[in-house]
Design a protein around this motif. Sequence first.
Motif, PDB file in Angstrom:
ATOM      1  N   MET A 102       3.979  70.660  59.034  1.00  0.00           N
ATOM      2  CA  MET A 102       3.196  69.528  58.517  1.00  0.00           C
ATOM      3  C   MET A 102       1.869  69.982  57.932  1.00  0.00           C
ATOM      4  O   MET A 102       1.358  71.038  58.287  1.00  0.00           O
ATOM      5  CB  MET A 102       3.003  68.446  59.596  1.00  0.00           C
ATOM      6  N   ASP A 103       1.319  69.196  56.990  1.00  0.00           N
ATOM      7  CA  ASP A 103       0.072  69.568  56.329  1.00  0.00           C
ATOM      8  C   ASP A 103      -1.122  69.301  57.237  1.00  0.00           C
ATOM      9  O   ASP A 103      -1.080  68.408  58.078  1.00  0.00           O
ATOM     10  CB  ASP A 103      -0.109  68.760  55.035  1.00  0.00           C
ATOM     11  N   GLY A 104      -2.181  70.038  57.013  1.00  0.00           N
ATOM     12  CA  GLY A 104      -3.368  69.898  57.845  1.00  0.00           C
ATOM     13  C   GLY A 104      -4.413  68.980  57.235  1.00  0.00           C
ATOM     14  O   GLY A 104      -5.564  68.952  57.686  1.00  0.00           O
ATOM     15  N   ASP A 105      -4.057  68.226  56.195  1.00  0.00           N
ATOM     16  CA  ASP A 105      -5.065  67.410  55.517  1.00  0.00           C
ATOM     17  C   ASP A 105      -5.001  65.949  55.944  1.00  0.00           C
ATOM     18  O   ASP A 105      -5.655  65.097  55.347  1.00  0.00           O
ATOM     19  CB  ASP A 105      -4.897  67.524  53.998  1.00  0.00           C
ATOM     20  N   GLY A 106      -4.205  65.640  56.968  1.00  0.00           N
ATOM     21  CA  GLY A 106      -4.142  64.268  57.476  1.00  0.00           C
ATOM     22  C   GLY A 106      -3.173  63.383  56.713  1.00  0.00           C
ATOM     23  O   GLY A 106      -3.038  62.207  57.027  1.00  0.00           O
ATOM     24  N   GLN A 107      -2.483  63.923  55.699  1.00  0.00           N
ATOM     25  CA  GLN A 107      -1.563  63.083  54.920  1.00  0.00           C
ATOM     26  C   GLN A 107      -0.249  62.829  55.651  1.00  0.00           C
ATOM     27  O   GLN A 107       0.426  61.851  55.369  1.00  0.00           O
ATOM     28  CB  GLN A 107      -1.301  63.715  53.551  1.00  0.00           C
ATOM     29  N   HIS A 108       0.089  63.737  56.536  1.00  0.00           N
ATOM     30  CA  HIS A 108       1.329  63.570  57.301  1.00  0.00           C
ATOM     31  C   HIS A 108       0.983  62.980  58.664  1.00  0.00           C
ATOM     32  O   HIS A 108       0.327  63.642  59.473  1.00  0.00           O
ATOM     33  CB  HIS A 108       2.038  64.920  57.472  1.00  0.00           C
ATOM     34  N   GLN A 147      -3.871  58.804  52.944  1.00  0.00           N
ATOM     35  CA  GLN A 147      -4.787  59.424  51.983  1.00  0.00           C
ATOM     36  C   GLN A 147      -5.263  60.737  52.593  1.00  0.00           C
ATOM     37  O   GLN A 147      -5.334  60.864  53.805  1.00  0.00           O
ATOM     38  CB  GLN A 147      -5.998  58.513  51.747  1.00  0.00           C
ATOM     39  N   ARG A 148      -5.622  61.675  51.729  1.00  0.00           N
ATOM     40  CA  ARG A 148      -6.201  62.917  52.204  1.00  0.00           C
ATOM     41  C   ARG A 148      -7.498  62.611  52.962  1.00  0.00           C
ATOM     42  O   ARG A 148      -8.336  61.855  52.459  1.00  0.00           O
ATOM     43  CB  ARG A 148      -6.530  63.794  50.998  1.00  0.00           C
ATOM     44  N   ALA A 149      -7.679  63.162  54.185  1.00  0.00           N
ATOM     45  CA  ALA A 149      -8.868  62.836  54.974  1.00  0.00           C
ATOM     46  C   ALA A 149     -10.142  63.434  54.343  1.00  0.00           C
ATOM     47  O   ALA A 149     -11.181  62.805  54.284  1.00  0.00           O
ATOM     48  CB  ALA A 149      -8.693  63.340  56.400  1.00  0.00           C
TER      49      ALA A 149
HETATM   50 MG    MG Z   1      -2.046  66.997  50.824  1.00  0.00          MG
END
Ligand code: MG
Length: 346
Positions: free
Chosen positions: A113-119, A220-222
């Motif tokens: 999973m991505d670390g940008d909060g999108q997942h 959304q991206r955090a």
């Molecule tokens: Mg992303």
Amino acid sequence: MAATAGRKTTKAVEPRGGQGLSIVVPCYNEANGLPHFHEQLSAAARALTQKRGLHCEVVYIDDGSKDATFTVARALPAQSLDVQVVSLSRNFGKEAALMAGLQHARHEAVVFMDGDGQHPTTLIDTLVGHWLDDGYDVVYTAKAHRESESWLRRFGVKSFYALINWRSRHKIPEDAGDFRLLSPRAANALRQMPERNRFFKGLASWIGFKQLRVDYEPEQRAHGKTSWNFASLIGLSIEGLTSFSVAPLRFASMLGIIMATVAFIFGVMILYETIFYGKSVPGYPSVMVGVMVLGGVQLIMIGIVGEYIGKILSEQKARPIYFVAEHIVKSAGPRNPAASRKRGSR
Ligand code: MG
Ligand code: UDP
């Protein structure tokens, strides 16, 4: 081989008993959003341990970030889940970061999973449920809606999947993202893929086993902004296409056959007109158009063939997929609160 050396450091840390889950999170310049993401992930891990007795660990891969991602990740608490931080020696790209995570994961089942909060971390429980309760091996997520994206991007995505799946026996599901769960045997299968030019979405579908799609609404991206722009997306598409499918080559041959057939018919027509009607050769413009169209098509086809030769070259060189600069392991719980730190793989 440094990639394998990276593996050795991992192997020194023994896997725990019982069933477990490694959550692999590639991070490129995610320092600002990481603490909040980690809080959410820890809560999800706590719930998983309570509900299903699953031991969880998170493997943060710092993919050569330019900001303080590594410093921030290293300070994250190992509460409710073990924490590994693997810092790569430079930016190798997300696919390489995922491979690094897969190879460092100490548990057999893996979530990407991505670390940008999108997942959303709340979805992990659903993915795990489909694995443990329903017996699925690859539970992949797909964006439920794409309305927020530009028509150009949507068109690009459609064309990409149409081309990559064209006459292919292993269809890569459209819209599938990298956010997915891999059962132990699926994760093992992916570890066995030796290729350097990796395209995980394609590989994860190619291995087979029981696969399930789960739709979700991405957040959304955090913090920060996406590392993809239009040019890099086109680059990724070419990479994905040529490392996974021979459809462009087939397309080139088809186009060649069509062009040759049209040229042949055209030639016959000219011959016929000259012999029976004594007409002179048509003018300069038609010749020029023909020459330019053919020249353009040939250049494109040479480019496509070149992409594949480039792939053969990089596979042939067999370089490691990534190098590890630093590797940190922190274990949760009272058994081993101290963090162990390992210097990279030289
Ligand atoms: Mg992303
Ligand atoms: N990422 C990475 N290496 C890169 C680019 C991105 O590890 O070279 C990570 C990034 O930190 C994020 C994930 O891959 O966790 C997805 O990247 P991004 O959000 O930029 O892509 P998008 O969500 O827009 O597809």
